[in-house]
Design an enzyme around this catalytic site. Structure first.
Site, PDB file in Angstrom:
ATOM      1  N   PHE A   4       0.836  -1.199   0.000  1.00 24.11           N
ATOM      2  CA  PHE A   4       0.000   0.000   0.000  1.00 24.11           C
ATOM      3  C   PHE A   4       0.867   1.243   0.000  1.00 24.11           C
ATOM      4  CE2 PHE A   4      -4.347  -1.486   0.705  1.00 24.11           C
ATOM      5  CZ  PHE A   4      -4.082  -2.829   0.869  1.00 24.11           C
ATOM      6  N   ILE A  38      -0.274   4.929   0.102  1.00 25.04           N
ATOM      7  CA  ILE A  38      -1.327   5.933   0.184  1.00 25.04           C
ATOM      8  C   ILE A  38      -0.686   7.274   0.535  1.00 25.04           C
ATOM      9  CG2 ILE A  38      -3.524   6.541   1.305  1.00 25.04           C
ATOM     10  CD1 ILE A  38      -3.758   3.835  -0.043  1.00 25.04           C
ATOM     11  N   ASP A  70       7.330   0.900   3.455  1.00 24.01           N
ATOM     12  CA  ASP A  70       8.468   1.727   3.900  1.00 24.01           C
ATOM     13  C   ASP A  70       9.658   0.815   4.200  1.00 24.01           C
ATOM     14  OD1 ASP A  70       7.092   0.602   6.019  1.00 24.01           O
ATOM     15  OD2 ASP A  70       7.515   2.251   7.407  1.00 24.01           O
ATOM     16  N   ASP A  98      14.623  -4.269  11.607  1.00 27.60           N
ATOM     17  CA  ASP A  98      14.764  -2.831  11.842  1.00 27.60           C
ATOM     18  C   ASP A  98      15.969  -2.665  12.753  1.00 27.60           C
ATOM     19  OD1 ASP A  98      14.567  -0.193  12.718  1.00 27.60           O
ATOM     20  OD2 ASP A  98      12.378  -0.216  12.594  1.00 27.60           O
ATOM     21  N   HIS A 134       8.154 -10.341  15.081  1.00 30.91           N
ATOM     22  CA  HIS A 134       8.419  -8.900  15.145  1.00 30.91           C
ATOM     23  C   HIS A 134       9.847  -8.647  15.644  1.00 30.91           C
ATOM     24  CE1 HIS A 134       8.100  -4.733  16.379  1.00 30.91           C
ATOM     25  NE2 HIS A 134       6.887  -4.651  15.834  1.00 30.91           N
ATOM     26  N   GLU A 147      -2.183  -4.688  13.384  1.00 27.00           N
ATOM     27  CA  GLU A 147      -1.216  -5.650  13.942  1.00 27.00           C
ATOM     28  C   GLU A 147      -1.806  -6.418  15.133  1.00 27.00           C
ATOM     29  OE1 GLU A 147       3.311  -5.103  14.094  1.00 27.00           O
ATOM     30  OE2 GLU A 147       2.678  -4.529  16.116  1.00 27.00           O
TER      31      GLU A 147
HETATM   32  C1  5GW Z   1       1.244   5.520   8.493  1.00 29.08           C
HETATM   33  C2  5GW Z   1       1.473   6.122   9.736  1.00 29.08           C
HETATM   34  C3  5GW Z   1       1.328   7.497   9.888  1.00 29.08           C
HETATM   35  C4  5GW Z   1       0.983   8.255   8.797  1.00 29.08           C
HETATM   36  C5  5GW Z   1       0.760   7.633   7.569  1.00 29.08           C
HETATM   37  C6  5GW Z   1       0.885   6.272   7.405  1.00 29.08           C
HETATM   38  C7  5GW Z   1       0.679   5.652   6.114  1.00 29.08           C
HETATM   39  C8  5GW Z   1       0.810   4.282   5.979  1.00 29.08           C
HETATM   40  C9  5GW Z   1       0.411   6.409   4.932  1.00 29.08           C
HETATM   41  O1  5GW Z   1       0.267   7.647   4.929  1.00 29.08           O
HETATM   42  N1  5GW Z   1       0.307   5.779   3.737  1.00 29.08           N
HETATM   43  C10 5GW Z   1       0.441   4.439   3.638  1.00 29.08           C
HETATM   44  O2  5GW Z   1       0.381   3.897   2.533  1.00 29.08           O
HETATM   45  N2  5GW Z   1       0.665   3.684   4.772  1.00 29.08           N
HETATM   46  C11 5GW Z   1       0.743   2.220   4.623  1.00 29.08           C
HETATM   47  O3  5GW Z   1       0.585   1.596   5.862  1.00 29.08           O
HETATM   48  C12 5GW Z   1       2.123   1.830   4.097  1.00 29.08           C
HETATM   49  O4  5GW Z   1       2.019   0.678   3.303  1.00 29.08           O
HETATM   50  C13 5GW Z   1       2.870   1.540   5.382  1.00 29.08           C
HETATM   51  O5  5GW Z   1       3.994   0.735   5.186  1.00 29.08           O
HETATM   52  C14 5GW Z   1       1.776   0.876   6.196  1.00 29.08           C
HETATM   53  C15 5GW Z   1       2.013   0.883   7.705  1.00 29.08           C
HETATM   54  O6  5GW Z   1       2.381   2.172   8.150  1.00 29.08           O
HETATM   55  P1  5GW Z   1       3.867   2.430   8.667  1.00 29.08           P
HETATM   56  O7  5GW Z   1       4.797   1.688   7.792  1.00 29.08           O
HETATM   57  O8  5GW Z   1       4.108   3.903   8.762  1.00 29.08           O
HETATM   58  O9  5GW Z   1       3.846   1.805  10.112  1.00 29.08           O
HETATM   59  P2  5GW Z   1       5.156   1.401  10.966  1.00 29.08           P
HETATM   60  O10 5GW Z   1       4.597   0.639  12.117  1.00 29.08           O
HETATM   61  O11 5GW Z   1       6.048   0.553  10.106  1.00 29.08           O
HETATM   62  O12 5GW Z   1       5.837   2.677  11.353  1.00 29.08           O
HETATM   63 MN    MN Z   2       6.338   0.232   8.134  1.00 26.21          MN
END
Ligand code: 5GW
Ligand code: MN
Length: 351
Positions: free
Chosen positions: A119, A121, A211, A324, A231, A301
């Site tokens: 994803f 977004i 990411d 990570d 994890h 999660e």
């Molecule tokens: C996620 C967190 C805060 C603000 C925005 C997002 C976000 C996540 C976004 O704006 N757009 C998006 O596509 N995502 C999707 O959700 C991505 O595929 C992302 O890898 C996934 C999970 O969010 P992450 O990666 O920021 O969460 P963490 O736990 O890896 O930091």
């Molecule tokens: Mn992530």
């Protein structure tokens, strides 16, 4: 009397020291045979071929921590530093626990196509380029791959040159104002494309965060009916410290005496059917929570972790598959296959 004495005496005479030695030796042989079968079994199951038979699993199996300790000792035979099999006989995949050559051959013969869902977004489209470029280098090399890119910005999906047998499918989806919802709605969107695309196009789905970048081989050794990933912050932790949802009011609630591992939300998968069941169930649970005005502590999660407590994965990926450097001790790994990309939270998330 005489007879009895004679009999006893005869037994005594029969069990001379030398004969005792022989009997002892035979018994030793007998036990080592049993031990050999045991070791052979551990070896066999931890070299999972990827051609899985469905495994029926009892959810109460892992509640005895003493068993877990004993089991860990058995597994010391295989790779001395890590756990390589669960109590329900699911392999835990680490470098050195499988044979790529054999597995690649088996999956090539089946002409398997693997779907990778991701994803991107809003601002997260910036991660796609590196993600796709590195996936071309390391993800399912030599196999058929479909990238499913869910995005609200289809025009910003980068052009990346793909090798033969690999293609990109852009799936336009809506965005949500809250990031928690962006993350959680992934379950719904994946389940929505089951009928329309996945069931006809791929055998397995691998669902990951964007990411990230691939940094080493991620191949067919991960494939199984249903798999999750340890994890990187909790692979060595005790159950009490797992950040499951602990409020009974949430559908993601896991009682404090249940649960085996803490799985990462950013890497799971399985056959199309199993991923459909998982994503549909997690989405429905999140909708119930929403109606009840509650949101699980770690969003999707938490629901994934709840699901895996009662639907045991048939294979588990070590943190090599979602690493990570800010979380775990790098030295424990022989490979870091899929790495979190550092992000500037303020800049990326709020646009
Ligand atoms: C996620 C967190 C805060 C603000 C925005 C997002 C976000 C996540 C976004 O704006 N757009 C998006 O596509 N995502 C999707 O959700 C991505 O595929 C992302 O890898 C996934 C999970 O969010 P992450 O990666 O920021 O969460 P963490 O736990 O890896 O930091
Ligand atoms: Mn992530």
């Amino acid at each position: 009397m005489d007879k009895d004495q004679g009999k006893t005496g005869g037994v005594k005479g029969y069990l001379t020291k030398r004969r005792l030695c022989v009997v002892g030796f035979i018994m030793l042989l007998f036990f080592s045979f049993g031990f050999g079968v045991g070791v052979g079994f551990v070896w066999y199951t931890s070299n999972d071929t990827g051609l899985d038979a469905p495994i029926k699993i009892s959810s109460t199996m892992s509640n005895n921590t003493q068993d877990l300790d004993d089991f860990h000792k058995v597994n010391l035979l295989r790779r001395s530093d890590v756990l390589t099999m669960t109590l329900w006989f699911a392999p835990i995949v680490w470098e050195g626990t499988y044979n790529s050559e054999i597995l690649n051959e088996q999956f090539r013969q089946r002409n398997v196509t693997v779907g990778l869902t991701v994803f991107a977004i809003k601002k997260y489209v910036v991660f796609l380029k590196k993600f796709l470029e590195t996936a071309e280098m390391y993800f399912m090399v030599g196999h058929r791959v479909n990238y499913y890119i869910f995005t609200d910005r289809p025009e910003e999906v980068p052009e990346v040159v793909l090798k033969e047998g690999r293609k990109k499918v852009v799936l336009p989806v809506q965005n949500y104002p809250r990031w928690q919802e962006i993350s959680m709605r992934r379950m719904e969107m994946i389940s929505n494309f089951f009928q329309q695309r996945f069931i006809n196009e791929v055998s397995y789905l691998v669902c990951v965060d964007v990411d990230m970048r691939f940094n080493d081989q991620v191949g067919v050794e991960i494939l199984s009916d249903l798999f999750g990933t340890l994890h990187p912050g909790f692979y060595a932790a005790e159950r009490q410290s797992f950040t499951y949802e602990h409020r009974p009011a949430s559908q993601a609630y896991v009682p404090s005496d249940e649960g085996d591992f803490y799985y990462a939300g950013g890497f799971f998968g399985g056959t199309v059917m199993e991923v459909y069941k998982l994503t549909k169930k997690c989405h429905e649970a999140m909708m119930v929570d929403k109606a009840n005005g509650i949101e699980a502590i770690w969003h999707d999660e938490s629901h994934l972790n709840k699901y895996f407590v009662y639907h045991k994965p048939t294979k588990i990926l070590s943190p090599e598959y979602l690493w990570d450097d800010d979380m775990g001790r790098r030295e424990i790994l022989k490979k870091r296959r899929f790495l979190a990309v550092r992000k500037n939270h303020a800049a990326i998330r709020n646009k």
